[in-house]
Scaffold this motif. Structure first.
Motif, PDB file in Angstrom:
ATOM      1  N   VAL A 255       0.835  -1.201   0.000  1.00 55.37           N
ATOM      2  CA  VAL A 255       0.000   0.000   0.000  1.00 55.37           C
ATOM      3  C   VAL A 255       0.870   1.250   0.000  1.00 55.37           C
ATOM      4  CG1 VAL A 255      -1.630   1.344   1.384  1.00 55.37           C
ATOM      5  CG2 VAL A 255      -1.995  -1.107   1.058  1.00 55.37           C
ATOM      6  N   MET A 256       1.930   1.248   0.811  1.00 59.98           N
ATOM      7  CA  MET A 256       2.807   2.419   0.869  1.00 59.98           C
ATOM      8  C   MET A 256       3.549   2.633  -0.446  1.00 59.98           C
ATOM      9  SD  MET A 256       4.236   2.625   4.778  1.00 59.98           S
ATOM     10  CE  MET A 256       5.116   1.069   4.725  1.00 59.98           C
ATOM     11  N   ALA A 257       3.848   1.554  -1.157  1.00 60.47           N
ATOM     12  CA  ALA A 257       4.431   1.711  -2.494  1.00 60.47           C
ATOM     13  C   ALA A 257       3.448   2.430  -3.411  1.00 60.47           C
ATOM     14  CB  ALA A 257       4.802   0.348  -3.071  1.00 60.47           C
ATOM     15  N   GLY A 258       2.163   2.110  -3.262  1.00 64.44           N
ATOM     16  CA  GLY A 258       1.132   2.827  -4.018  1.00 64.44           C
ATOM     17  C   GLY A 258       1.076   4.290  -3.633  1.00 64.44           C
ATOM     18  N   HIS A 259       1.199   4.583  -2.345  1.00 64.70           N
ATOM     19  CA  HIS A 259       1.213   5.968  -1.890  1.00 64.70           C
ATOM     20  C   HIS A 259       2.368   6.744  -2.527  1.00 64.70           C
ATOM     21  CE1 HIS A 259      -0.953   4.689   2.099  1.00 64.70           C
ATOM     22  NE2 HIS A 259      -1.767   4.735   1.062  1.00 64.70           N
ATOM     23  N   ALA A 260       3.521   6.122  -2.588  1.00 56.42           N
ATOM     24  CA  ALA A 260       4.683   6.785  -3.176  1.00 56.42           C
ATOM     25  C   ALA A 260       4.451   7.093  -4.650  1.00 56.42           C
ATOM     26  CB  ALA A 260       5.925   5.909  -3.003  1.00 56.42           C
ATOM     27  N   THR A 261       3.790   6.174  -5.341  1.00 50.80           N
ATOM     28  CA  THR A 261       3.490   6.394  -6.756  1.00 50.80           C
ATOM     29  C   THR A 261       2.538   7.571  -6.925  1.00 50.80           C
ATOM     30  OG1 THR A 261       3.804   4.041  -7.199  1.00 50.80           O
ATOM     31  CG2 THR A 261       2.613   5.306  -8.850  1.00 50.80           C
ATOM     32  N   VAL A 262       1.525   7.657  -6.055  1.00 51.02           N
ATOM     33  CA  VAL A 262       0.598   8.785  -6.114  1.00 51.02           C
ATOM     34  C   VAL A 262       1.317  10.091  -5.820  1.00 51.02           C
ATOM     35  CG1 VAL A 262      -1.428   9.847  -5.025  1.00 51.02           C
ATOM     36  CG2 VAL A 262      -1.433   7.398  -5.534  1.00 51.02           C
ATOM     37  N   ALA A 263       2.165  10.090  -4.800  1.00 52.32           N
ATOM     38  CA  ALA A 263       2.883  11.311  -4.416  1.00 52.32           C
ATOM     39  C   ALA A 263       3.748  11.833  -5.560  1.00 52.32           C
ATOM     40  CB  ALA A 263       3.739  11.046  -3.184  1.00 52.32           C
ATOM     41  N   ALA A 264       4.259  10.924  -6.377  1.00 56.39           N
ATOM     42  CA  ALA A 264       5.076  11.332  -7.523  1.00 56.39           C
ATOM     43  C   ALA A 264       4.232  11.867  -8.666  1.00 56.39           C
ATOM     44  CB  ALA A 264       5.924  10.148  -8.008  1.00 56.39           C
TER      45      ALA A 264
END
Length: 351
Positions: A255-264
């Motif tokens: 999930v946090m990997a997904g968050h990082a993708t969104v933040a980018a």
């Protein structure tokens, strides 16, 4: 695997209903009155065979007499695919009927290891990457397209909103629009919290991805939605338990990997409608004001992160809404539905 209290088995075999798979390609009656479901077989993993489950209103086929989407123009039949959040499943029959009344072809997907798709011996909700859901989302959309060939509207709640946003970014042009209901786009606090949590999780997840994290076990969110407490909904005791599924470290890392993708920045070209509560209330003990707020995620962080989704994002804040805006008290969810359908009529019409 035990329940949060440690006193009763927390296993799919304890479910009041263990759903048999539907015959291949066949719709069968669902546990929700007036709905039907179809099993989507998936690959076998270390926990055994996987499946997802597609749900729709019974007899939902193309109709030239459908009510126009958005209130004007020709009858649409525009398909909608709804995806639930963590420790959840599709139960919101009134939402499906609202879409149907306006000419949309509403479908919901219980992802693998959730709800109708949970099988004996599986870790509830487990996924080592959110990309694994590309398989069932793609298959579900192909099934839907047999009757409803138009590009779909994707609607997701919480983790389902994150999952669908990431899917749309990996499949540009496949969706007509996205409707995200309190999408989990970032950790509570900030990206700094995510980076710190990731650093702590890394060595543990590398060796034991399915080990459960030692997190506080509270039933506050269940109390806000369950008719057995302060909410409006009759919930399946295994599929939406009083205490949410225990959290595997590897799942949270995904999930946090997904968050990082969104933040980018996802760079979505589709229009996005984000519905949120107007405030967050956190606390270790139950408080009455938790019945009129998001008590799961930080709505200010979600509003900020929503701007990273794409070029056209509408954020709507609903006073007194719950974490699931469309499971809030009736007056709130009706208002949220009115605004959502107005938006869809403008940005996701038949053209």
């Amino acid at each position: 695997m035990t329940s949060p209290s440690g006193d009763t088995p927390f296993s799919p075999t304890a479910a009041p209903e263990l759903l048999a798979d539907s015959p291949p390609g066949v719709w069968v009656p669902d546990i929700l009155d007036g709905f039907e479901r179809q099993t989507i077989p998936l690959e076998v993993d270390e926990e055994g065979p996987n499946a997802a489950t597609l749900v729709r209103l019974a007899g939902a086929v193309p109709s030239e007499g459908a009510v126009p989407a958005g209130g004007d123009g020709p009858a649409s039949g525009i398909p909608v695919l709804y995806v639930h959040g963590w420790s959840d499943y599709f139960y919101n029959a009134p939402l499906a009927r609202l879409f149907a009344e306006r000419g949309y072809a509403f479908h919901a997907l219980d992802l693998r290891k959730y709800g109708r798709s949970l099988r004996p011996g599986q870790t509830p909700g487990w996924a080592g990457s959110l990309e694994v859901y590309d398989d069932e989302i793609g298959r579900a959309l192909r099934i839907i397209a047999r009757d409803h060939p138009q590009r779909p509207v994707l609607m997701g709640h919480s983790t389902g909103g994150l999952t669908l946003a990431l899917w749309a970014a990996r499949h540009p042009g496949r969706a007509r629009a996205l409707v995200l209901n309190s999408p989990w786009l970032e950790m509570q606090g900030s990206a700094l919290v995510r980076h710190m949590a990731s650093a702590v999780l890394d060595p543990v997840v590398r060796l034991h991805p399915k080990n459960f994290l030692k997190l506080p076990r509270v039933d506050h969110y269940w109390r806000t939605v369950s008719a057995a407490a302060d909410g409006d909904w009759d919930l399946h005791p295994l599929w939406r338990p009083q205490y949410a599924f225990e959290v595997p470290g590897g799942w949270l890392k995904a999930v946090m990997a997904g968050h990082a993708t969104v933040a980018a920045g996802l760079g979505l070209t589709e229009p996005v409608h984000v519905m949120l509560s107007d405030r967050t209330v956190f606390g270790p003990s139950w408080r009455e004001d938790m019945t009129a707020a998001d008590i799961v995620l930080d709505v200010e962080i979600l509003a900020q992160r929503s701007t990273r989704l794409g070029r056209h994002v509408t954020v709507v804040r609903h006073a007194g809404a719950l974490h699931d805006v469309m499971a809030s008290p009736q007056a709130i969810r009706r208002q949220a539905a009115r605004e959502m359908f107005q938006w869809l009529g403008v940005y996701a019409g038949p053209a």
